[in-house]
Design an enzyme around this catalytic site. Structure first.
Site, mmCIF file in Angstrom:
data_model
loop_
_atom_site.group_PDB
_atom_site.id
_atom_site.type_symbol
_atom_site.label_atom_id
_atom_site.label_comp_id
_atom_site.label_asym_id
_atom_site.label_seq_id
_atom_site.Cartn_x
_atom_site.Cartn_y
_atom_site.Cartn_z
ATOM 1 N N LYS A 37 0.835 -1.204 0.000
ATOM 2 C CA LYS A 37 0.000 0.000 0.000
ATOM 3 C C LYS A 37 0.873 1.259 0.000
ATOM 4 C CE LYS A 37 -0.460 0.239 5.042
ATOM 5 N NZ LYS A 37 -1.384 0.348 6.190
ATOM 6 N N TYR A 256 15.090 30.937 5.728
ATOM 7 C CA TYR A 256 13.864 31.572 6.198
ATOM 8 C C TYR A 256 13.842 31.695 7.719
ATOM 9 C CZ TYR A 256 11.571 31.174 1.622
ATOM 10 O OH TYR A 256 11.230 31.305 0.292
#
Length: 365
Positions: A37, A256
């Protein structure tokens, strides 16, 4: 376009070897249900599933009908179990593509019955028992009432009874789950009810509680080399390249929010990877990468598409275009998914399954 800015390398030989090692450890009496999955835990669904199945795994487990259909269209004839939510609109595809499905709700059973009759074919179900995790599943006290309800839906054929472990490392809790399943099975036998297959254990549970392997085990992380119970190896590497190298002075801010200030004259490399690629922002000022076989720290915030690395301690100044390993091995150094997870305060499952589907996957055969 031939040169990639960030990419994954998946060694299919390693995946196949891991699968064979697991099969050898399980022996002939236990079926391996390989969990593929979430894009085969980030490794790429089709190529990974085909490799694992070809190496001997008897079943494939997916989360969605879409994943199962994709596997069928790729030519895979293996039995496939859909374990997650199935929207009513996808039930026709579930049945037409011969996918097994988890069952824990009688309303869903009614929808399956109607479509199975329309297509004039049976649908095979794995009844999910909630043994204590309290996610999906029928509670033990409601189990026999649930079975009685299923008698109204003869097109549904019971393939298996199964459950799922919550915390294999907690022996007391896990044994309680195992005993809950055994008690339900015992009460079924008293009523002359038997299941063709019973499965409970995940990767860790398979090796920690071999007495509870029953007929089959569902394994994912061991196949992908995230566990070390046996000699399985990681099959995936995450790589990028250096975009620019520059030297800045002591006391300069980086990135940042100005979260990093240089404590010395610093040579930094800007690398072409960021959180949009699945490299966690939580690795800001914490993570490390491999350049020229040596560990170098992430400095400043991980950006959307770029990150900065302190390369001041490298003997030879790196160059733009040079390869960087974010997850994997270079020379004698290695950064594991577990290590990234520890830095980011998450799990290694999340590290690998959140690797962007847009990242090119390069398969090594």
């Amino acid at each position: 376009m031939t040169e990639k800015s960030a990419w994954l390398e998946i060694n299919l030989r390693t995946l196949a070897r891991n699968t064979r090692l697991i099969l050898e450890a399980l022996g002939e009496d236990v079926v391996l249900m390989a969990v593929v999955k979430s894009n085969a835990y980030g490794h790429g669904l089709i190529r990974s599933a085909l490799t694992i199945w070809s190496a001997g795994a008897q079943w494939l487990c997916v989360n969605s009908v879409a994943e199962g259909v994709e596997l069928r269209h790729a030519g895979m004839k293996a039995p496939i179990l859909v374990m997650g939510y199935v929207p009513p609109a996808e039930i026709p595809y579930l049945i037409s593509e011969n996918l097994d499905v988890a069952l824990f709700d009688l309303n869903f059973a009614r929808l399956l019955q109607a479509e199975a009759l329309r297509q004039r074919k049976p649908v095979y179900v794995h009844i999910k028992l909630d043994t204590g995790m309290h996610r999906l599943g029928v509670l033990p006290e409601n189990f026999f009432e649930f079975l009685e309800g299923l008698e109204a839906f003869p097109a549904l054929k019971i393939r298996a009874l199964y459950s799922h472990l919550a915390y294999p490392e907690d022996q007391q809790f896990t044994l309680k789950q195992i005993n809950t399943l055994k008690e339900v099975l015992f009460n079924c036998q008293r009523r002359n009810l038997f299941f063709p297959m019973v499965h409970l254990l995940n990767s860790r549970g398979t090796f920690l509680y071999p007495e509870a392997r029953f007929d089959a085990v569902r394994m994912g992380r061991s196949i992908y080399g995230l566990d070390k119970f046996i000699d399985t190896q990681p099959a995936l590497q995450f790589k990028t390249r250096i975009v620019q190298v520059k030297t800045i002075q002591k006391g300069e801010k980086v990135g940042y929010d100005c979260t990093f200030e240089t404590k010395r004259r610093t040579t930094l490399a800007v690398i072409a990877v960021g959180y949009a690629d699945g490299y966690p922002r939580a690795l800001s000022n914490k993570g490390e990468v491999l350049i020229a076989g040596r560990r170098c720290p992430i400095i400043g915030r991980v950006c959307m598409n770029m990150s900065m690395v302190d390369v001041s301690d490298l003997t030879i100044l790196p160059k733009p275009g040079q390869e960087v390993v974010l997850l994997g091995t270079m020379a004698r150094s290695q950064i594991t998914a577990s290590e990234l997870a520890n830095w980011a305060a998450t799990s290694d499952y999340e590290i690998i399954t959140r690797l962007s589907s847009s990242l090119p996957r390069v398969y090594i055969e």
